[in-house]
Scaffold this motif. Sequence first.
Motif, mmCIF file in Angstrom:
data_model
loop_
_atom_site.group_PDB
_atom_site.id
_atom_site.type_symbol
_atom_site.label_atom_id
_atom_site.label_comp_id
_atom_site.label_asym_id
_atom_site.label_seq_id
_atom_site.Cartn_x
_atom_site.Cartn_y
_atom_site.Cartn_z
ATOM 1 N N GLY A 64 17.463 12.964 -29.290
ATOM 2 C CA GLY A 64 16.431 11.958 -29.492
ATOM 3 C C GLY A 64 16.571 10.851 -28.469
ATOM 4 N N ALA A 65 15.547 10.021 -28.398
ATOM 5 C CA ALA A 65 15.574 8.878 -27.481
ATOM 6 C C ALA A 65 15.054 7.646 -28.201
ATOM 7 C CB ALA A 65 14.720 9.155 -26.257
ATOM 8 N N PHE A 66 15.663 6.513 -27.904
ATOM 9 C CA PHE A 66 15.182 5.231 -28.402
ATOM 10 C C PHE A 66 14.147 4.729 -27.405
ATOM 11 C CE2 PHE A 66 19.307 5.655 -30.399
ATOM 12 C CZ PHE A 66 19.070 5.223 -31.692
ATOM 13 N N SER A 67 13.033 4.240 -27.887
ATOM 14 C CA SER A 67 11.976 3.779 -26.987
ATOM 15 C C SER A 67 12.159 2.303 -26.655
ATOM 16 C CB SER A 67 10.608 4.011 -27.638
ATOM 17 O OG SER A 67 10.496 3.284 -28.836
ATOM 18 N N GLY A 68 11.376 1.838 -25.680
ATOM 19 C CA GLY A 68 11.349 0.422 -25.331
ATOM 20 C C GLY A 68 12.349 0.022 -24.268
ATOM 21 N N PRO A 69 12.651 -1.278 -24.206
ATOM 22 C CA PRO A 69 13.558 -1.798 -23.177
ATOM 23 C C PRO A 69 14.936 -1.139 -23.201
ATOM 24 C CG PRO A 69 12.378 -3.598 -24.207
ATOM 25 C CD PRO A 69 12.059 -2.359 -25.000
ATOM 26 N N ARG A 70 15.386 -0.751 -24.387
ATOM 27 C CA ARG A 70 16.697 -0.126 -24.516
ATOM 28 C C ARG A 70 16.799 1.134 -23.645
ATOM 29 N NH1 ARG A 70 19.526 1.788 -30.192
ATOM 30 N NH2 ARG A 70 21.424 2.523 -29.199
ATOM 31 N N ALA A 119 6.459 -7.181 -22.458
ATOM 32 C CA ALA A 119 6.132 -8.214 -23.435
ATOM 33 C C ALA A 119 4.743 -8.004 -24.059
ATOM 34 C CB ALA A 119 6.191 -9.597 -22.789
ATOM 35 N N HIS A 120 3.946 -7.146 -23.461
ATOM 36 C CA HIS A 120 2.574 -6.932 -23.928
ATOM 37 C C HIS A 120 2.419 -5.643 -24.730
ATOM 38 C CE1 HIS A 120 1.588 -10.180 -21.226
ATOM 39 N NE2 HIS A 120 2.171 -9.518 -20.240
ATOM 40 N N VAL A 121 3.521 -4.976 -25.030
ATOM 41 C CA VAL A 121 3.470 -3.673 -25.690
ATOM 42 C C VAL A 121 4.046 -3.781 -27.099
ATOM 43 C CG1 VAL A 121 4.235 -1.268 -25.534
ATOM 44 C CG2 VAL A 121 3.783 -2.560 -23.458
ATOM 45 N N SER A 122 3.463 -3.027 -28.021
ATOM 46 C CA SER A 122 4.018 -2.944 -29.371
ATOM 47 C C SER A 122 3.728 -1.561 -29.934
ATOM 48 C CB SER A 122 3.419 -4.019 -30.278
ATOM 49 O OG SER A 122 2.034 -3.804 -30.450
ATOM 50 N N GLY A 132 -4.562 10.430 -35.124
ATOM 51 C CA GLY A 132 -3.493 11.426 -35.181
ATOM 52 C C GLY A 132 -2.340 11.188 -34.237
ATOM 53 N N TRP A 133 -2.196 9.964 -33.713
ATOM 54 C CA TRP A 133 -1.092 9.663 -32.810
ATOM 55 C C TRP A 133 -0.491 8.313 -33.157
ATOM 56 C CZ3 TRP A 133 -1.713 5.143 -30.142
ATOM 57 C CH2 TRP A 133 -3.013 4.676 -29.939
ATOM 58 N N GLU A 134 0.714 8.090 -32.640
ATOM 59 C CA GLU A 134 1.353 6.777 -32.734
ATOM 60 C C GLU A 134 2.066 6.501 -31.419
ATOM 61 O OE1 GLU A 134 4.390 6.566 -35.810
ATOM 62 O OE2 GLU A 134 4.851 8.678 -35.535
ATOM 63 N N ALA A 135 2.102 5.229 -31.052
ATOM 64 C CA ALA A 135 2.820 4.797 -29.858
ATOM 65 C C ALA A 135 4.123 4.165 -30.318
ATOM 66 C CB ALA A 135 1.991 3.792 -29.066
ATOM 67 N N LEU A 136 5.223 4.652 -29.783
ATOM 68 C CA LEU A 136 6.545 4.188 -30.204
ATOM 69 C C LEU A 136 7.162 3.349 -29.097
ATOM 70 C CD1 LEU A 136 7.715 7.569 -31.709
ATOM 71 C CD2 LEU A 136 6.594 5.677 -32.875
ATOM 72 N N TRP A 137 7.473 2.105 -29.451
ATOM 73 C CA TRP A 137 8.019 1.157 -28.485
ATOM 74 C C TRP A 137 9.042 0.271 -29.172
ATOM 75 C CZ3 TRP A 137 8.347 0.344 -23.471
ATOM 76 C CH2 TRP A 137 8.754 -0.912 -23.022
ATOM 77 N N GLY A 138 10.277 0.354 -28.721
ATOM 78 C CA GLY A 138 11.304 -0.561 -29.193
ATOM 79 C C GLY A 138 11.774 -0.343 -30.608
#
Length: 159
Positions: A64-70, A119-122, A132-138
């Motif tokens: 698996g992967a953690f999303s976002g700045p990490r 800073a503009h993403v969530s 039917g989709w989701e955006a995964l960030w942080g």
Amino acid sequence: MSLSEIIKPRTWATCPVYRKGVTTPSGGTAEGKQPLGRSHNTDLAPAASLHYCEQNPEIYGAIGAFSGPRSGGLLILDVDAQLGVLKRKYPEDLNGVHIQSPKQNAAKYLFRLPEAEWAHVSDISLVASGEGWEALWGLMRCLPLRWGIHDPGGYNSHS
């Protein structure tokens, strides 16, 4: 291109994911989505997660992967339904690196966002998207990307 080829050169924070039915160190039964516990507080390099999977294929069935700045700006578009509709609606956006699910009309698309945009993403939930989709960030949860070698009927990776 295999998932291991996609993630090896990356600087993503990854995690080995317990196979469904495996007893976890806390005594619970894994549902196939739980990451190795220490990965919540320690950024495991892709090579480390791959090593866990290769050394213990009966315990770990996915990476698996953690999303976002990490993970250096990794945004994951997780499509659970209506993939064909989305491909027709956004053809130029959905032609990059993705992992095709064995489930019909589903895939995970991987994007790297420039730091100036972070800073503009969530997150956007399945319910909020209505498509039917989701955006995964942080997220502090690890999204299993699957690793086809030890996952019967696993994902096909494309670049």
